[in-house]
Design an enzyme around this catalytic site. Sequence first.
Site: not given
Length: 319
Positions: A254, A284, A160
């Site tokens: 996501d 995610h 991320s």
Amino acid sequence: MPIDESLVPLLALINSPQVPKLGTGEPVQARANFRGLTVDLRDPSTLPAVAAVEDVTIDGPGSTPLPGRIYRPEAGGPVPTIVFFHGGGFVLGDVETHDDHGRWLCREVGAVVVSVGYRLAPESPFPGPVDDALVAVRWAAARISDLGGDPDRLAVAGDSAGGNLAAVVAQDCRDAGGPALAAQLLLYPATDFAGDYPSMAENADGYFLTESDMIWFTTHYVPSGADPGDPRLSPLRGRLEGLPPAVVATAGFDPLRDAGDAYASALGDAGVRTITHRFDGLIHGFFGLGPVSPASEEAVRTVCASLKQLLRPAGSADR
């Protein structure tokens, strides 16, 4: 493809009124909430075993001390070294919330992993985390003989926000003439603050990371007046030729899916060897969801196997 059924109970919990959303309230409280979803819910028995774990202090910019954690594999002899940057929107997370990530990479890749606790926004907004990440990679490179021992197999990795930092570091190391990187692992990375992607609307709510979370993170990380197209913010906007081989993994449900896929595609177009994985039924953060989702654990093993392939010693045969 529908969402993997093993994630349905988890999402029901996350979406319940009792569980605070990631990007809400003041950062200090949000960090405590995130810790509650990670460290506090973690069953220690599910953590991958490694040979040794050591907490260290990394010399950050201007000798600013940064917390770090080193994971050592069972394998002997020179092994790869992976410098890992945790996720959390540049506002949340630390080496403890991502302890499982470091362990998985260490065990499955057979590498020494250096997990970096970079400074967080809004106390340290952009470019503070970038500066910390760059210094941490140079810190590891200078100590490679005491870490993995193989100077030709130094890699960066992140999930991320950490994937953003890993991508930015890879570009900087190329432009600065080193340290030379053998590979980069980008897990559902944030690659473009300047673009508009369908997945942000398609997966805006209900799948852990939300569109409103991204707005909250961006507000805290990106200073007013900063150019969202700056490659140090949006690595997709940078020059991609000559970068180290990459593994890019994205998830179907996501908000960051399309930006991550765009980066993988752009790397390939620039002549960078790129192994791409799209896990259509996952969300995610799947790299930390193995204990509750067999599909997520399988994805973790797949991603790690790809990185291990890129980090084989020079001259070794494909297996």
